[in-house]
Structure formats: structure tokens, C-alpha cells
Design a protein around this motif. Structure first.
Motif, PDB file in Angstrom:
ATOM      1  N   MET A 166       2.842  -5.950 -28.751  1.00 30.28           N
ATOM      2  CA  MET A 166       2.088  -5.562 -27.685  1.00 30.28           C
ATOM      3  C   MET A 166       2.755  -6.244 -26.279  1.00 30.28           C
ATOM      4  O   MET A 166       2.963  -7.292 -26.234  1.00 30.28           O
ATOM      5  CB  MET A 166       0.850  -5.814 -27.432  1.00 30.28           C
ATOM      6  N   THR A 167       3.491  -5.212 -25.296  1.00 19.67           N
ATOM      7  CA  THR A 167       4.255  -5.842 -24.262  1.00 19.67           C
ATOM      8  C   THR A 167       3.312  -6.116 -23.159  1.00 19.67           C
ATOM      9  O   THR A 167       1.950  -5.607 -23.355  1.00 19.67           O
ATOM     10  CB  THR A 167       5.325  -4.592 -23.652  1.00 19.67           C
ATOM     11  N   ARG A 168       3.603  -6.838 -22.281  1.00 19.58           N
ATOM     12  CA  ARG A 168       2.948  -7.059 -21.155  1.00 19.58           C
ATOM     13  C   ARG A 168       2.904  -5.852 -20.073  1.00 19.58           C
ATOM     14  O   ARG A 168       3.874  -5.054 -20.209  1.00 19.58           O
ATOM     15  CB  ARG A 168       3.655  -8.271 -20.274  1.00 19.58           C
ATOM     16  N   LEU A 169       1.924  -5.648 -19.361  1.00 16.46           N
ATOM     17  CA  LEU A 169       1.752  -4.506 -18.411  1.00 16.46           C
ATOM     18  C   LEU A 169       2.008  -4.770 -16.882  1.00 16.46           C
ATOM     19  O   LEU A 169       1.440  -6.134 -16.590  1.00 16.46           O
ATOM     20  CB  LEU A 169       0.431  -4.108 -18.579  1.00 16.46           C
ATOM     21  N   VAL A 170       2.792  -4.202 -16.248  1.00 16.89           N
ATOM     22  CA  VAL A 170       2.556  -4.337 -14.750  1.00 16.89           C
ATOM     23  C   VAL A 170       2.384  -2.941 -13.849  1.00 16.89           C
ATOM     24  O   VAL A 170       3.010  -2.174 -14.352  1.00 16.89           O
ATOM     25  CB  VAL A 170       4.463  -4.709 -14.523  1.00 16.89           C
ATOM     26  N   LEU A 171       1.553  -3.313 -12.971  1.00 18.83           N
ATOM     27  CA  LEU A 171       1.080  -2.141 -12.263  1.00 18.83           C
ATOM     28  C   LEU A 171       1.387  -2.466 -10.706  1.00 18.83           C
ATOM     29  O   LEU A 171       0.934  -3.500 -10.236  1.00 18.83           O
ATOM     30  CB  LEU A 171      -0.249  -2.145 -12.303  1.00 18.83           C
ATOM     31  N   LEU A 172       2.179  -1.756 -10.140  1.00 24.47           N
ATOM     32  CA  LEU A 172       2.632  -1.856  -8.664  1.00 24.47           C
ATOM     33  C   LEU A 172       1.548  -1.166  -7.919  1.00 24.47           C
ATOM     34  O   LEU A 172       1.019  -0.130  -8.278  1.00 24.47           O
ATOM     35  CB  LEU A 172       3.828  -1.256  -8.524  1.00 24.47           C
ATOM     36  N   ILE A 173       1.109  -1.866  -6.901  1.00 21.55           N
ATOM     37  CA  ILE A 173       0.036  -1.318  -5.972  1.00 21.55           C
ATOM     38  C   ILE A 173       0.588  -1.326  -4.551  1.00 21.55           C
ATOM     39  O   ILE A 173       1.032  -2.120  -3.821  1.00 21.55           O
ATOM     40  CB  ILE A 173      -1.064  -2.381  -5.978  1.00 21.55           C
ATOM     41  N   ASP A 174       0.265  -0.017  -4.333  1.00 15.85           N
ATOM     42  CA  ASP A 174       0.653   0.390  -2.829  1.00 15.85           C
ATOM     43  C   ASP A 174      -0.577   0.281  -2.002  1.00 15.85           C
ATOM     44  O   ASP A 174      -1.542   1.095  -2.045  1.00 15.85           O
ATOM     45  CB  ASP A 174       1.002   1.984  -2.703  1.00 15.85           C
ATOM     46  N   PRO A 175      -0.831  -0.718  -1.195  1.00 19.90           N
ATOM     47  CA  PRO A 175      -1.938  -1.176  -0.494  1.00 19.90           C
ATOM     48  C   PRO A 175      -2.568  -0.214   0.428  1.00 19.90           C
ATOM     49  O   PRO A 175      -1.875   0.504   1.016  1.00 19.90           O
ATOM     50  CB  PRO A 175      -1.509  -2.542   0.064  1.00 19.90           C
ATOM     51  N   ILE A 176      -3.800  -0.096   0.123  1.00 20.04           N
ATOM     52  CA  ILE A 176      -4.722   0.926   0.741  1.00 20.04           C
ATOM     53  C   ILE A 176      -5.300  -0.326   1.797  1.00 20.04           C
ATOM     54  O   ILE A 176      -6.205  -1.053   1.481  1.00 20.04           O
ATOM     55  CB  ILE A 176      -5.569   1.720   0.277  1.00 20.04           C
ATOM     56  N   PRO A 177      -5.458  -0.008   3.142  1.00 21.61           N
ATOM     57  CA  PRO A 177      -6.295  -0.861   4.219  1.00 21.61           C
ATOM     58  C   PRO A 177      -7.796  -1.090   3.485  1.00 21.61           C
ATOM     59  O   PRO A 177      -8.517   0.104   3.105  1.00 21.61           O
ATOM     60  CB  PRO A 177      -6.065  -0.152   5.564  1.00 21.61           C
ATOM     61  N   GLU A 178      -8.539  -2.022   3.616  1.00 20.13           N
ATOM     62  CA  GLU A 178      -9.504  -2.479   3.349  1.00 20.13           C
ATOM     63  C   GLU A 178     -10.802  -1.529   3.720  1.00 20.13           C
ATOM     64  O   GLU A 178     -11.525  -1.237   2.983  1.00 20.13           O
ATOM     65  CB  GLU A 178      -9.857  -3.815   3.593  1.00 20.13           C
ATOM     66  N   ASP A 179     -10.528  -1.181   4.970  1.00 18.63           N
ATOM     67  CA  ASP A 179     -11.627  -0.248   5.515  1.00 18.63           C
ATOM     68  C   ASP A 179     -11.457   1.202   5.209  1.00 18.63           C
ATOM     69  O   ASP A 179     -12.356   2.169   5.670  1.00 18.63           O
ATOM     70  CB  ASP A 179     -11.976  -0.649   7.036  1.00 18.63           C
ATOM     71  N   ARG A 180     -10.402   1.583   4.327  1.00 21.44           N
ATOM     72  CA  ARG A 180     -10.370   2.842   4.391  1.00 21.44           C
ATOM     73  C   ARG A 180     -10.831   3.505   2.895  1.00 21.44           C
ATOM     74  O   ARG A 180     -10.684   2.935   1.857  1.00 21.44           O
ATOM     75  CB  ARG A 180      -8.843   3.391   4.355  1.00 21.44           C
ATOM     76  N   ALA A 181     -11.994   4.458   2.956  1.00 16.63           N
ATOM     77  CA  ALA A 181     -12.621   5.167   1.831  1.00 16.63           C
ATOM     78  C   ALA A 181     -11.589   5.915   1.049  1.00 16.63           C
ATOM     79  O   ALA A 181     -11.008   6.693   1.866  1.00 16.63           O
ATOM     80  CB  ALA A 181     -13.801   5.682   2.145  1.00 16.63           C
ATOM     81  N   ALA A 182     -11.194   5.557  -0.157  1.00 15.59           N
ATOM     82  CA  ALA A 182     -10.095   6.409  -0.754  1.00 15.59           C
ATOM     83  C   ALA A 182     -10.805   7.211  -2.144  1.00 15.59           C
ATOM     84  O   ALA A 182     -11.725   6.553  -2.698  1.00 15.59           O
ATOM     85  CB  ALA A 182      -9.132   5.544  -1.419  1.00 15.59           C
ATOM     86  N   THR A 183     -10.374   8.469  -2.102  1.00 16.95           N
ATOM     87  CA  THR A 183     -10.857   9.116  -3.309  1.00 16.95           C
ATOM     88  C   THR A 183     -10.183   8.645  -4.635  1.00 16.95           C
ATOM     89  O   THR A 183      -9.214   7.938  -4.419  1.00 16.95           O
ATOM     90  CB  THR A 183     -10.447  10.775  -2.995  1.00 16.95           C
ATOM     91  N   ASP A 184     -10.786   9.076  -5.838  1.00 17.31           N
ATOM     92  CA  ASP A 184     -10.182   8.478  -7.037  1.00 17.31           C
ATOM     93  C   ASP A 184      -8.769   9.109  -7.052  1.00 17.31           C
ATOM     94  O   ASP A 184      -7.832   8.036  -7.635  1.00 17.31           O
ATOM     95  CB  ASP A 184     -11.063   9.187  -8.049  1.00 17.31           C
ATOM     96  N   ALA A 185      -8.569  10.344  -6.636  1.00 17.96           N
ATOM     97  CA  ALA A 185      -7.232  10.684  -6.775  1.00 17.96           C
ATOM     98  C   ALA A 185      -5.948   9.990  -5.879  1.00 17.96           C
ATOM     99  O   ALA A 185      -5.041   9.461  -6.245  1.00 17.96           O
ATOM    100  CB  ALA A 185      -7.009  12.048  -6.208  1.00 17.96           C
ATOM    101  N   VAL A 186      -6.640   9.504  -4.500  1.00 13.28           N
ATOM    102  CA  VAL A 186      -5.774   8.874  -3.665  1.00 13.28           C
ATOM    103  C   VAL A 186      -5.526   7.386  -4.389  1.00 13.28           C
ATOM    104  O   VAL A 186      -4.552   6.618  -4.438  1.00 13.28           O
ATOM    105  CB  VAL A 186      -6.564   8.533  -2.501  1.00 13.28           C
ATOM    106  N   LEU A 187      -6.835   6.785  -4.991  1.00 15.20           N
ATOM    107  CA  LEU A 187      -6.564   5.397  -5.627  1.00 15.20           C
ATOM    108  C   LEU A 187      -5.655   5.404  -6.739  1.00 15.20           C
ATOM    109  O   LEU A 187      -4.719   4.630  -6.859  1.00 15.20           O
ATOM    110  CB  LEU A 187      -7.837   4.956  -6.056  1.00 15.20           C
ATOM    111  N   SER A 188      -5.740   6.516  -7.801  1.00 10.24           N
ATOM    112  CA  SER A 188      -4.889   6.465  -8.731  1.00 10.24           C
ATOM    113  C   SER A 188      -3.406   7.073  -8.403  1.00 10.24           C
ATOM    114  O   SER A 188      -2.527   6.093  -8.954  1.00 10.24           O
ATOM    115  CB  SER A 188      -5.299   7.404  -9.957  1.00 10.24           C
TER     116      SER A 188
END
Ligand code: PLP
Length: 292
Positions: free
Chosen positions: A1-23
Motif C-alpha cells: 500500500m502506498t502513501r497517500l497525498v492530498l493537496l488542499i486548496d484552502p477555504i477561508p475559515e469563516d466561509r461555509a462550504a457545500t460538500d461539493a465545494v469541499l470535495s
């Protein structure tokens, strides 16, 4: 099993995001794919913060405690506060992609970025193959001075001692120094005679029916594993106490552990060449509780 790397495009802390935006803000990349420029503050200066969570059979321990500490570390470094929904979604995506059985470590990282734009963020997951023999066999430790007094956290907050920063070169150097001295791990001490923490774990001492950990206001990281274990031990009738711990108390304790999120509770068998008692029964119970 390889290691996993997930890049994250940061969303500002105070912004409510839908599941689609999060994913849409999370992108898996191949383990060996470059994700930083040479100008990223993480690579150039170790300027950033991180968290390491332990996972077992598809579940991560202490997600909320780790996110709270990530936020505290970011605040101490004047970095933008992380959006907890986004980091929860990142952890969930990694857990989904890991094998459903077995232990793993999950690491969350925020750097100050390149100076052009916001922070650089990613998360990784590393499946753990094999055991941690030190959970049974224990470790020998030596005490190493950190070179400052126990009140450094309050006196010199710019030293960031209570933040989990990416600058772990000193902690790793302390582990190598411990090995040069014939030990497995180190316990940092203050110049005014107190035991603080280990380079990657928190100290826990048993004195009869009392469990003691060094008080966190004095410039050590607030351990999430220690907090979990205090809750468990209090339920089992132990008295759990935060206070200053004199260095000499380490060798006089009825049992001493180094505790952390991935290695869990590791008994200490020797302090500065002096053997100390271990409590095998309680060690097994603590590790079973953490893995449950
Ligand atoms: N102290 C230091 C310096 C650490 O680096 C760590 C964990 O990496 C700990 C304590 C233990 O913290 P936790 O139990 O949250 O893993």
C-alpha cells in the motif's frame, strides 16, 4: 500500500462550504509528485504548522482535538485559521482511501506559502506495517536541557514553544543525541530543574494512584493522547494532575510513559542510566483503550 497525498486548496475559515465545494478543494496526487516550489516557506524556513493523528481500522483518533491544536498553532504563527470543515473532509477522504483494517498515521500541514498568495496546505496518510515493539519493551531515556527556564512560554512567546511548528530539526537532533548516549529517546528539561516533554511525546508519571503530567502553560505542547488518557484514567479511579514535575521525580516514579498519537503509550525503563519500574498491566490497558 502506498502513501497517500492530498493537496488542499484552502477555504477561508469563516466561509461555509457545500460538500461539493469541499470535495472540489481536495485533490489526490501521486506519492512522488512534487507539490512545493523551492520558494515555499516550509522548504526554505520550516515556517508552518502540522498535526499528526493516529488512525486505526478506518477511524482517526481525536480529530477535534487535533484541529483545535492546529488552529492554536496557526494563531501563534499568525497564519490564517484553518477551515475545520475542510480539514475534516480531508481526513475523511484519506480514511476512505486507506485500507479498512490496520493502523496509519495522518499528517496535516499548513505552510506560510511562497509569499505570493495564501498558505500551502496538504495532508498525507501513511499505513503502518508491523508493530511498535517499544509499546511492550519500553525505551531508555536521557534528560537533555532545552536551555531555557520553565516559564519560557510566557516570557518569550515568539519562541513558539507550545506550537506544533514544522521546525522539528532540534527535536530530531535531541533524538540523535539520546542515541549517541546509548538511549532510545530524550526528555527535555528546563534550566530551573523541571521535566518538560519528549521530542515527539508527552510525559506521564504514575505516583501511586495519581497520574501526573507536566503543566502545559510552561512551554510544552498540549498532548492530545495525554488528554485522552486522563479521561480514561479518571474513569478508572486515578487522580490525574497537571503540575510542574521536578527532574528527580522521573527516577522516583512508580511508572513513566512517553505518550503520543501514533506510537501511543510507551513505557520508560531507564532514566539517565537508572532503571525504573514499569507497569505492564496499565500500559497494555492504556494502549488497548487508545486503539479501541
Ligand atoms: N510533545 C511534542 C513535542 C510532540 O511533537 C508531540 C507529538 O508529536 C507530543 C508532545 C504528543 O502529542 P499528541 O499526543 O497530540 O500526539
Amino acid at each position: 500500500m502506498t502513501r497517500l497525498v492530498l493537496l488542499i486548496d484552502p477555504i477561508p475559515e469563516d466561509r461555509a462550504a457545500t460538500d461539493a465545494v469541499l470535495s472540489a478543494s481536495l485533490t489526490f496526487v501521486a506519492e512522488n509528485e512534487p507539490i512545493l516550489t523551492a520558494f515555499d516557506a516550509a522548504a526554505a524556513r520550516g515556517d508552518g504548522v502540522f498535526e499528526t493523528l493516529g488512525a486505526n481500522d478506518g477511524r482517526a483518533r481525536g480529530i477535534e482535538a487535533h484541529l483545535a491544536r492546529l488552529t492554536g498553532s496557526a494563531h501563534k504563527l499568525d497564519l490564517p485559521a484553518p477551515n475545520h470543515d475542510q480539514w475534516r473532509a480531508a481526513i475523511a477522504a484519506l480514511l476512505d482511501a486507506l485500507p479498512s483494517v490496520g493502523q496509519a498515521s495522518i499528517r496535516l500541514t499548513i505552510t506560510r506559502g511562497t509569499g505570493q498568495g495564501g498558505p500551502t496546505c496538504w495532508a498525507t496518510a501513511t499505513p503502518i506495517t508491523g508493530d511498535f515493539p517499544e509499546r511492550e519493551n519500553g525505551v531508555k531515556v536521557v534528560t537533555l536541557s532545552r536551555g531555557y527556564a520553565n516559564d519560557v512560554g510566557e516570557a518569550s512567546p515568539w519562541l513558539l514553544v507550545g506550537a506544533k511548528t514544522l521546525s522539528y530539526a532540534i527535536n530530531m537532533a535531541a533524538l540523535r543525541e539520546a542515541q549517541r548516549r546509548g538511549a532510545d529517546d530524550a526528555v527535555f528539561t528546563s534550566t530551573d530543574g523541571f521535566a518538560l516533554e519528549a521530542p515527539t511525546s508527552t510525559l506521564l508519571l504514575r505516583q501511586g494512584n495519581t497520574i501526573v503530567t507536566p503543566v502545559i502553560q510552561h512551554g510544552i505542547l498540549a498532548g492530545t493522547t495525554q488528554a485522552d488518557l486522563f479521561a480514561h484514567l479518571e474513569g478508572d479511579g486515578f487522580e490525574c494532575v497537571y503540575r510542574k514535575v521536578e527532574i528527580a521525580e522521573l527516577q522516583r516514579s512508580d511508572a513513566l510513559w512517553l505518550v503520543s498519537s501514533v506510537r501511543l503509550a510507551v513505557p520508560v525503563t531507564e532514566v539517565d542510566g537508572t532503571e525504573i519500574p514499569t507497569d505492564r498491566g496499565l500500559t497494555r490497558q492504556l494502549n488497548a483503550a487508545l486503539l479501541a
